[in-house]
Write a protein that holds these residues in place. Sequence first.
Motif, PDB file in Angstrom:
ATOM      1  N   UNK A   1       0.833  -1.206   0.000  1.00 11.35           N
ATOM      2  CA  UNK A   1       0.000   0.000   0.000  1.00 11.35           C
ATOM      3  C   UNK A   1       0.872   1.262   0.000  1.00 11.35           C
ATOM      4  N   UNK A   2       1.914   1.249   0.819  1.00 16.14           N
ATOM      5  CA  UNK A   2       2.830   2.398   0.887  1.00 16.14           C
ATOM      6  C   UNK A   2       3.512   2.620  -0.462  1.00 16.14           C
ATOM      7  N   UNK A   3       3.919   1.555  -1.120  1.00 16.13           N
ATOM      8  CA  UNK A   3       4.577   1.658  -2.436  1.00 16.13           C
ATOM      9  C   UNK A   3       3.621   2.248  -3.483  1.00 16.13           C
ATOM     10  N   UNK A   4       2.372   1.799  -3.467  1.00 16.59           N
ATOM     11  CA  UNK A   4       1.381   2.336  -4.403  1.00 16.59           C
ATOM     12  C   UNK A   4       1.171   3.829  -4.169  1.00 16.59           C
ATOM     13  N   UNK A   5       1.067   4.221  -2.909  1.00 16.49           N
ATOM     14  CA  UNK A   5       0.877   5.637  -2.592  1.00 16.49           C
ATOM     15  C   UNK A   5       2.074   6.462  -3.084  1.00 16.49           C
ATOM     16  N   UNK A   6       3.285   5.938  -2.921  1.00 17.33           N
ATOM     17  CA  UNK A   6       4.476   6.637  -3.403  1.00 17.33           C
ATOM     18  C   UNK A   6       4.421   6.819  -4.914  1.00 17.33           C
ATOM     19  N   UNK A   7       3.979   5.800  -5.630  1.00 15.99           N
ATOM     20  CA  UNK A   7       3.900   5.880  -7.084  1.00 15.99           C
ATOM     21  C   UNK A   7       2.817   6.873  -7.519  1.00 15.99           C
TER      22      UNK A   7
ATOM     23  N   UNK B   1      -4.964   1.292  -9.794  1.00 21.97           N
ATOM     24  CA  UNK B   1      -4.099   1.102  -8.632  1.00 21.97           C
ATOM     25  C   UNK B   1      -4.137  -0.322  -8.095  1.00 21.97           C
ATOM     26  N   UNK B   2      -5.121  -1.102  -8.503  1.00 22.12           N
ATOM     27  CA  UNK B   2      -5.222  -2.473  -8.018  1.00 22.12           C
ATOM     28  C   UNK B   2      -4.702  -3.506  -9.019  1.00 22.12           C
TER      29      UNK B   2
END
Length: 108
Positions: A10-16, A78-79
């Motif tokens: 989740x953190x990686x997706x938010x960073x992207x 995102x999923x």
Amino acid sequence: MRDRLRKKAEKRKREQIHRLLDLALDINGLGVRKQAITGNLPTAFFYYSGHTASIDVHVHSRGWCTDDVQDKKVSAYTDKAGGLERAVRQLKEIKAETPGAATPRESK
């Protein structure tokens, strides 16, 4: 352990997602970007649709006006695996080839 991996993903997706927004701001800048004001400077639009978990970035390379259609578009869900990485790569390429991008600093 499973919860930790989920939080890390989740953190990686938010960073992207933040990276995509940052690239759109690098292209567009923070000022008003209408052709009547800025001429043919590129204009970027960032869209997040929470109901579909999707992100779209539209770029008008020669500036925005009311009856214009974007000439470049980057989309990602995102999923979906790998979608955000691909979108970041594509938007970096668009930024590099867009003359007049308002780059206040060198992007990572």
